[in-house]
Design an enzyme around this catalytic site. Structure first.
Site: not given
Ligand SMILES: *Cc1c(COP(=O)(O)O)cnc(C)c1O
Length: 380
Positions: A153, A200, A326
């Site tokens: 991410n 997600s 985060c």
């Molecule tokens: C955004 C993200 C998450 C968390 O996803 P949510 O649906 O917001 O809980 C987990 N892993 C990665 C790589 C992300 O980018």
């Protein structure tokens, strides 16, 4: 052009208008409970969930009955890791993951360590990639699970998932992959060998608070222990009344992504290159992460001599992120960049730019102008 310019699509995305339109009736007229079997309201909701399940499965080349809807990727990760650990504990207690994973994986692993799991955290090289030989050497006969993300991410770096999956299977373990960032941006295919995979909706122009876990049903079938009890929804793996509007939105978002991801990538990749090239003209600006193995929409840049948070404060009309969103409340340098071997100073001088479906060349040029001004000001 709307200000501020949004270049933080890896943190979340606006809902696509076509997704919103498809969701709206399920808040009001079509309000049925998908598990009400005795009347038309329930059947209508159930049919909508079935279609969404089919569309979600299609994006990752899975079967609809392999999709478990959850409240997001974080919940899907918790179910996958805790559920697999409890299910395969008789066979062993070892899990292999990587130090650059999302906190949803790392914090869940930390919790499992307190309940008896032994976790191996693989390192990465300067490009953010794991070493496959190191992976091979990390297995013992007690290894039950490997959890490695497809796309990072913060940097967009892509791990070689098909190779990792085949190594994992040679050692008799299960492969889980966090594909929250990869899905909808590049091809994600469960036939590459992953057994568990999370996604997600809000990262792909769908609503927040909905996601899914893919659970392989054959070759081999994967068994999980439920983490949420009460009613037996989602094949007993995730009880609770289904979020029908959210699930409908996720299905539509998956359908649109499947159709449009290659066009999005072809348009965004040159815009990302333009952004990088123009900012690298500032000198002492470095691209973090593998150039060859990277998402088309993400760039993570270190501006030597500048604090990333200070740079962001200067950029009033450009929305970007330092580290991961985060953890941006903490002053710690990014755990991802630190794992890649960046000094604390260089890690703290980095900014993530992530482009998306609504990014225009005009916005990129505006961002370049603002960043350039801010960098020159802060360096002088
Ligand atoms: C955004 C993200 C998450 C968390 O996803 P949510 O649906 O917001 O809980 C987990 N892993 C990665 C790589 C992300 O980018």
């Amino acid at each position: 052009m709307n200000l501020p310019v949004f270049l933080d699509y890896n943190s979340t995305t606006p809902i696509d208008e076509r997704v919103l339109q498809e969701m709206l009736p399920y808040f009001s007229q079509k309000f049925g409970n998908a598990s009400s079997r005795s009347h038309a309201f329930g059947w209508e909701a159930e049919a909508a969930v079935d279609l969404a399940r089919k569309r979600t499965a299609q994006l990752i080349h899975a079967e609809p009955d392999e999709i478990i809807f959850t409240s997001g990727a974080t919940e899907a990760i918790n179910l996958a890791l805790k559920g697999a650990f409890e299910s395969y504990r008789g066979k062993g207690n070892r899990i292999i993951t990587v130090s650059t994973e999302h906190k949803a994986v790392l914090d869940t692993c930390k919790h499992l360590e307190q309940t008896g799991a032994a976790i191996t955290y693989l390192g990465v090289d300067r490009e953010g990639l794991i070493n496959l030989n190191e992976l091979k050497k990390s297995f013992t006969d007690k290894t039950i699970l490997v959890c490695i993300m497809a796309a990072n991410n913060e940097t967009g770096v892509l791990q070689p998932i098909p190779q990792i999956a085949s190594i994992t299977h040679e050692h008799g373990a299960i492969m889980m992959s966090d594909t929250s960032q990869a899905c909808g941006k590049i091809n994600v295919d469960v036939n590459d060998g992953v057994d568990l995979l999370c996604m997600s909706a809000h990262k792909i122009y769908g609503p927040k608070g909905v996601g899914a876990l893919y659970v392989r049903r054959k070759n081999p079938r994967v068994y999980l222990i439920a983490q949420m009890h009460g009613g037996g929804h989602e094949k007993n793996l995730r009880s609770g009344t289904l979020n029908v509007p959210g699930i409908v939105g996720m299905g539509k978002a998956c359908e649109l992504s499947e159709k449009e991801m290659w066009d999005d990538a072809a348009r965004l990749s040159p815009l990302r290159t333009r952004l990088e090239q123009l900012l690298c003209d500032l000198q002492m600006v470095y691209i973090n992460g593998s150039i060859r193995n990277r998402l088309p929409n993400t760039t993570n840049l270190s501006f030597e001599g500048i604090d990333g948070n200070e740079l962001i404060r200067e950029l009033k009309d450009v929305a970007v992120a330092t580290g991961s969103a985060c953890t941006s409340a903490l002053p710690e340098p990014s755990h991802v960049l630190s794992a890649m071997g960046l000094s604390k100073q260089l890690a703290q001088s980095s900014v993530r730019f992530s482009l998306g479906r609504y990014t225009t060349k005009e916005e990129i040029d505006f961002a370049v102008e603002r960043v350039t001004k801010a960098v020159i000001k802060l360096r002088s």
